[in-house]
Design an enzyme around this catalytic site. Structure first.
Site, PDB file in Angstrom:
ATOM      1  N   ARG A  54       0.853  -1.200   0.000  1.00 52.20           N
ATOM      2  CA  ARG A  54       0.000   0.000   0.000  1.00 52.20           C
ATOM      3  C   ARG A  54       0.880   1.238   0.000  1.00 52.20           C
ATOM      4  O   ARG A  54       0.595   2.238  -0.637  1.00 52.20           O
ATOM      5  CB  ARG A  54      -0.957   0.010   1.199  1.00 52.20           C
ATOM      6  N   TYR A 100     -16.549  16.407 -15.346  1.00 49.92           N
ATOM      7  CA  TYR A 100     -17.062  15.035 -15.329  1.00 49.92           C
ATOM      8  C   TYR A 100     -18.135  14.915 -14.235  1.00 49.92           C
ATOM      9  O   TYR A 100     -17.944  15.412 -13.121  1.00 49.92           O
ATOM     10  CB  TYR A 100     -15.898  14.073 -15.095  1.00 49.92           C
TER      11      TYR A 100
HETATM   12  C1  LIG Z   1     -12.322  14.119 -17.076  1.00 49.61           C
HETATM   13  C2  LIG Z   1     -12.465  12.977 -16.116  1.00 49.61           C
HETATM   14  N1  LIG Z   1     -11.894  13.061 -14.908  1.00 49.61           N
HETATM   15  C3  LIG Z   1     -12.003  12.058 -14.011  1.00 49.61           C
HETATM   16  C4  LIG Z   1     -12.720  10.920 -14.290  1.00 49.61           C
HETATM   17  C5  LIG Z   1     -12.841   9.836 -13.251  1.00 49.61           C
HETATM   18  O1  LIG Z   1     -11.954   8.791 -13.521  1.00 49.61           O
HETATM   19  P1  LIG Z   1     -12.209   7.252 -13.140  1.00 49.61           P
HETATM   20  O2  LIG Z   1     -13.417   6.808 -13.894  1.00 49.61           O
HETATM   21  O3  LIG Z   1     -10.931   6.594 -13.556  1.00 49.61           O
HETATM   22  O4  LIG Z   1     -12.428   7.198 -11.672  1.00 49.61           O
HETATM   23  C6  LIG Z   1     -13.322  10.783 -15.541  1.00 49.61           C
HETATM   24  C7  LIG Z   1     -14.096   9.558 -15.864  1.00 49.61           C
HETATM   25  O5  LIG Z   1     -14.798   9.478 -16.836  1.00 49.61           O
HETATM   26  C8  LIG Z   1     -13.205  11.847 -16.481  1.00 49.61           C
HETATM   27  O6  LIG Z   1     -13.794  11.783 -17.692  1.00 49.61           O
END
Ligand SMILES: Cc1ncc(COP(=O)(O)O)c(C=O)c1O
Length: 380
Positions: free
Chosen positions: A47, A99
């Site tokens: 970890r 997102y």
């Molecule tokens: C721009 C962006 N940031 C962060 C994430 C989150 O990543 P993860 O799905 O690997 O947790 C995503 C997921 O689609 C994303 O499109």
């Protein structure tokens, strides 16, 4: 080394024991100690540290022109760990086009721990400046953003951040662009995060995240949090991201060539109301995109005429573009953000147009991609 060479060599040396050219997958949770408190090879527990992860973390740092890299079990784990740099009462100014999962984490989880958020259009530095408060400790943005592909001038925003007396962390989610297209730390950002699930992994076969920085103190705190919280990737996942990184530049060039052609095709299509692609002449921040990014990337969004119903028909009507969430793999994907990736923004100020369709344009032959979109659009 130039970027293409870094992608292949950064963080990876031939194994001293066997000469193995590829980084071995150190599938172990613990390491023998020669005496109490005397770990033999500098490793105690996976970890805290694992050799395959260390190699990936070095590669991630090198690609972003950073001093330090940290790998996480997912993009969300990386984002969550970065937000743990803050204390209850702190305020974050975040992009209003991010997102859906990032918005959900901020709005539905971290608010409960005393953080406050103001969502603004980060493409307008004045809006960001106006949202800053005495308690502001972080500015958070995506560029290009998900799903509207808005482009924020990173240098202009870094100036806004640097002018504030708190010197808030300026964080850029560089998932859509990748370090091949833009390197936010070179433009004044303090931290870059990634969902390595996307272009860095590149093959839709792993979920992962990353944080990089060149600030030693911030890195120390993040490394402490990485171990204390424990959202770390396994060695197999680290290996897959490392392998994906090796072909990043060639993939991104083809993604962008195909995406630019798709954007051009959609812009001329009678059933499409609007196309969003950073390098397309119709994009409101095309000039900034061309200054800041090496190419326009592989993501294209568009609004179909006919609203939600038409968007669903197109997304369900493609044959080569797979109907799926996520992005950045070699295969083309299609989705409707309002009901899929960004469903968590419904009824919020971040809600997206139900007629919006998002494409992750893959590496198939462009003629096949255009023919597929043509036949799907013919269904509305
Ligand atoms: C721009 C962006 N940031 C962060 C994430 C989150 O990543 P993860 O799905 O690997 O947790 C995503 C997921 O689609 C994303 O499109």
């Amino acid at each position: 080394m130039r970027f293409e060479s870094l992608c292949i060599h950064a963080g990876v040396e031939p194994d001293p024991q066997t000469g193995a050219v590829m980084m071995p997958i150190y599938q172990t949770s613990t390491y023998v100690q020669d005496g109490v408190g005397k770990p033999r090879g500098g490793y105690e527990y996976s970890r805290t540290k694992n050799p395959t992860r260390v190699a990936l973390e070095a590669a991630l740092a090198a690609l972003e022109d950073a001093t330090y890299g940290l790998a996480f079990a997912s993009g969300m784990a990386a984002i969550d760990t970065v937000l743990r740099l803050l204390n209850p009462g702190d305020h974050v100014v975040a992009g209003n086009d991010v997102y859906g999962g990032t918005f959900r984490l901020f709005d539905k989880v971290l608010r409960r721990y005393g953080l406050t958020f103001t969502f603004v259009d980060t493409t307008d530095p004045e809006q960001v400046a106006a949202a800053l408060r005495a308690e502001t400790r972080m500015i958070w943005l995506e560029t290009p953003s998900n799903p509207l592909l808005r482009v924020t001038d990173i240098s202009a925003l870094a100036q806004v951040a640097h002018a504030h007396p708190n010197r808030p962390y300026m964080v850029v989610d560089n998932t859509f662009a990748t370090p091949y297209l833009q390197r936010p730390l070179d433009l004044g950002a303090d931290l870059v995060i990634h969902s390595t699930t996307k272009y860095l992994g590149g093959h839709s076969d792993v979920v992962g995240g990353a944080v990089v920085t060149s600030d030693a103190q911030t890195y120390e705190r993040l490394a402490f949090l990485q171990n204390a919280v424990g959202a770390v990737p396994g060695p197999m996942d680290c290996f897959l991201v490392l392998r994906g990184i090796k072909t990043l530049p060639v993939r991104m060039d083809r993604h962008a060539a195909n995406a630019a052609a798709v954007a051009e095709f959609l812009a001329g299509h009678p059933k499409v109301a609007r196309v969003l692609y950073p390098f397309h002449p119709s994009h409101p921040q095309a000039a900034i995109a061309r200054r800041q990014m090496r190419n326009g990337g592989g993501m294209v969004s568009f609004v179909v005429r006919g609203g939600a119903e038409a968007a669903v028909r197109v997304a369900e009507g493609t044959r080569l573009f797979a109907l799926a969430e996520s992005l950045g793999g070699v295969e083309s994907l299609i989705e409707v953000p309002a009901t899929m990736t960004h469903a968590s923004t419904a009824d919020s100020p971040l809600a997206v147009d139900p007629g919006l369709v998002r494409l992750s344009v893959g590496l198939e032959h462009i003629d096949d991609l255009l023919a597929d979109l043509e036949q799907a659009l013919a269904k509305i």
